[in-house]
Design a protein around this motif. Structure first.
Motif, short mmCIF file in Angstrom:
data_model
loop_
_atom_site.label_atom_id
_atom_site.label_comp_id
_atom_site.label_asym_id
_atom_site.label_seq_id
_atom_site.Cartn_x
_atom_site.Cartn_y
_atom_site.Cartn_z
N SER A 159 47.15 45.58 50.31
CA SER A 159 47.22 44.22 49.79
C SER A 159 47.48 43.22 50.91
CB SER A 159 48.31 44.12 48.72
OG SER A 159 48.35 42.83 48.14
N MET A 160 48.25 43.62 51.91
CA MET A 160 48.53 42.73 53.03
C MET A 160 47.26 42.38 53.80
SD MET A 160 52.01 44.71 54.25
CE MET A 160 52.43 43.62 55.61
N GLY A 161 46.29 43.28 53.79
CA GLY A 161 45.04 43.01 54.47
C GLY A 161 44.06 42.23 53.62
N ILE A 162 43.78 42.75 52.42
CA ILE A 162 42.75 42.15 51.57
C ILE A 162 43.13 40.74 51.14
CG2 ILE A 162 41.66 42.31 49.30
CD1 ILE A 162 41.65 45.36 49.65
N ILE A 163 44.34 40.57 50.63
CA ILE A 163 44.72 39.28 50.07
C ILE A 163 44.82 38.21 51.16
CG2 ILE A 163 46.41 38.03 48.68
CD1 ILE A 163 44.77 40.21 47.21
N THR A 164 45.23 38.60 52.35
CA THR A 164 45.28 37.62 53.45
C THR A 164 43.91 37.01 53.70
OG1 THR A 164 47.16 38.72 54.52
CG2 THR A 164 45.79 37.31 55.90
N ILE A 165 42.90 37.84 53.77
CA ILE A 165 41.55 37.34 54.05
C ILE A 165 41.04 36.49 52.89
CG2 ILE A 165 39.18 38.00 54.57
CD1 ILE A 165 41.28 38.56 56.79
N LEU A 166 41.26 36.95 51.66
CA LEU A 166 40.83 36.17 50.50
C LEU A 166 41.51 34.80 50.47
CD1 LEU A 166 40.81 38.79 47.59
CD2 LEU A 166 38.93 38.13 49.09
N TRP A 167 42.81 34.78 50.79
CA TRP A 167 43.58 33.54 50.75
C TRP A 167 43.03 32.52 51.76
CZ3 TRP A 167 46.71 31.87 47.16
CH2 TRP A 167 47.65 30.86 47.41
N VAL A 168 42.68 33.00 52.94
CA VAL A 168 42.14 32.11 53.96
C VAL A 168 40.76 31.61 53.56
CG1 VAL A 168 41.27 32.02 56.34
CG2 VAL A 168 43.47 33.10 55.85
N LEU A 169 39.94 32.50 53.01
CA LEU A 169 38.56 32.12 52.69
C LEU A 169 38.48 31.14 51.52
CD1 LEU A 169 36.69 35.53 53.10
CD2 LEU A 169 36.78 33.61 54.70
N TYR A 170 39.19 31.45 50.43
CA TYR A 170 39.07 30.56 49.26
C TYR A 170 40.29 30.57 48.34
CZ TYR A 170 37.72 35.00 46.98
OH TYR A 170 37.68 36.29 46.52
N GLY A 171 41.21 31.52 48.49
CA GLY A 171 42.33 31.64 47.57
C GLY A 171 43.25 30.43 47.55
N PHE A 172 43.59 29.93 48.73
CA PHE A 172 44.48 28.77 48.82
C PHE A 172 43.84 27.56 48.15
CE2 PHE A 172 46.19 25.16 51.51
CZ PHE A 172 47.43 25.12 50.88
N SER A 173 42.55 27.40 48.34
CA SER A 173 41.85 26.28 47.75
C SER A 173 41.82 26.39 46.22
CB SER A 173 40.42 26.20 48.28
OG SER A 173 39.73 25.11 47.75
N LEU A 174 41.58 27.61 45.69
CA LEU A 174 41.55 27.80 44.24
C LEU A 174 42.92 27.57 43.61
CD1 LEU A 174 39.32 31.01 43.88
CD2 LEU A 174 38.72 28.67 43.23
N ALA A 175 43.97 28.00 44.30
CA ALA A 175 45.31 27.92 43.72
C ALA A 175 45.92 26.53 43.84
CB ALA A 175 46.22 28.95 44.37
N PHE A 176 45.73 25.87 44.98
CA PHE A 176 46.45 24.62 45.24
C PHE A 176 45.55 23.44 45.58
CE2 PHE A 176 49.61 27.95 45.92
CZ PHE A 176 50.66 27.45 45.16
#
Length: 445
Positions: free
Chosen positions: A59-76
């Protein structure tokens, strides 16, 4: 009379103190995921130890990359219909200034982003404890990729994003009772209802193989949780972060003692597993409520959660669902308890002026909490079950029965947690050397 002069409110300025504090809190939250890995890893049988560790670490690997690519934008990002956010400039974090401040606060956007990243990492990792011994590692990796995208990022926006429907309704969730714990616990329940029980459930002994690892993991969780909770105020200029810090310690202690007392009365012993589980139950319950209640309220929240979560872990045997490491009993139930008790114990002197029933505020906040709790629970449960079903019918979620019986560590990772047969083992150290003039075959090794 001279006209009154109205001065514009001074814009927030970057605070080195708050920025440093939040970076430390981010690191504390990150260490919770390895702590969770040890906590879960000690609770499984030897043959599943490495797989349990890896389900958290990936999870430390996968979620980090997703967060940078689009996760932060979707959440906040900028609200889109109260359900999801989106800010194109945040995709890939490529258009964020180094000193650009998070709106209304004194820390950079990058600092807020990385703090919230650590929450996004640990939330899917929490789910893994319910699935011990039986899930393919590739299927798990695909599941958390899809789950974070379709469940965690939207729910984080509901609860914490400006314009999110729960945020606008006034649902109080200081640090993740709904977005993290109910979300993960409901997801765990949805998945296990799809993939079924372990081979030998309720028949074979499935005791923890290393209680010291469990205690180590719970200690790391307790330590990191101070960053998880106190850091969620994004600074401590008004003392609310300090209140949350104190309440985190108080509620955790109360829950641990309550769990131990319950199991002594019910089962006749104070167990180390009970102490560790009780502490985690208290941490879960105070997560949404700690900024709204007094320290006395925190004792009540912790004690109630300790007893009710201890009772809830036995529900899997009554209702015949295999929640391997009690994610439903601790995280789902603890998150619900902590979130709903805000409606009773909110003092009006913490993060807001909202008062609960016991402080004269009536049931208004309680009903708001119910709306947030059951919306997140239902959404996560249904979507997680659908994801598990689709993956199971395509890639396949479970290892084979033979692989499960032999041990998922060897099947999925080609390793074992402990090697007792290598050179330098006990037999080699205790062998009696043969004298030079004696037949070695006659010497008892």
């Amino acid at each position: 009379m001279a006209p009154a002069i109205t001065l514009a409110a001074e814009a927030p300025k970057l605070s080195a103190a708050n920025t440093g504090f939040m970076l430390i809190c981010s690191a504390l939250v990150l260490i919770m995921t390895p702590g969770l890995a040890f906590f879960y890893g000690g609770m499984v049988r030897v043959k599943s130890t490495l797989n349990m560790l890896m389900m958290s670490f990936i999870s430390m690997g996968i979620i980090t990359i997703l967060w940078v690519l689009y996760g932060f934008s979707l959440a906040f990002g900028t609200d889109k219909g109260s359900f999801i956010g989106w800010t194109s400039d945040w995709v890939g974090l490529s258009n964020i200034g180094l000193t650009e401040l998070w709106p209304g606060y004194t820390i950079p956007v990058f600092v807020f982003m990385v703090f919230q990243l650590m929450f996004a990492i640990i939330t899917p990792a929490l789910i893994s404890g319910a699935l011990a011994d039986r899930v393919k590692f590739t299927a798990w990796s695909l599941f958390i990729t899809l789950w974070a995208t379709l469940v965690y990022f939207p729910v984080a926006h509901w609860v914490w994003g400006a314009g999110g429907w729960a945020f606008e309704l006034g649902v109080i969730d200081f640090a993740g009772g709904t977005a993290v714990h109910i979300n993960a616990g409901a997801a765990a329940l949805g998945v296990i209802l799809v993939i079924g029980k372990r081979v030998g459930f309720k028949k074979d002994p499935m005791r923890p193989h290393s209680l010291p690892l469990v205690m180590l993991g719970s200690g790391l969780l307790w330590f990191g949780w101070f960053g998880f909770n106190a850091g969620s105020w994004l600074g401590n200029d008004d003392g609310v972060g300090a209140l949350m810090f104190v309440n985190t310690q108080v509620a955790t202690a109360a829950a641990m003692l309550a769990w131990l007392l319950y199991e002594k009365i019910r089962h006749g012993a104070f167990t180390t597993l009970g102490a560790a589980s009780g502490a985690v139950a208290g941490l879960v319950a105070i997560t949404p409520s700690g900024g709204a209640v007094s320290p006395l309220g925190a004792i009540a929240v912790g004690a109630i959660a300790g007893v009710l979560c201890a009772m809830a872990v036995g529900l899997k045997y009554k209702f015949n669902y295999d929640d391997s490491l009690d994610v439903v009993g601790v995280h789902l139930v603890g998150g619900v308890i902590g979130s709903l008790l805000i409606g009773l114990f909110a003092s009006g002197h913490g993060q807001s002026t909202v008062e609960g029933l016991f402080y004269g505020g009536g049931l208004t906040q309680f009903w708001k909490q119910c709306a947030g709790v059951f919306a997140v629970l239902g959404y996560s449960l249904v979507v997680s079950a659908i994801l598990a079903f689709v993956i199971d019918k395509t890639l396949g979620m479970r290892v084979t029965e033979d692989e499960e019986i032999a041990g998922i560590d060897q099947a999925e990772h080609a390793e074992t947690a402990y090697d007792f047969s290598g050179a330098g083992g006990g037999a080699a150290r205790t062998a009696v050397p043969a004298p030079a003039d004696t037949d070695a075959k006659k010497v008892d090794a």
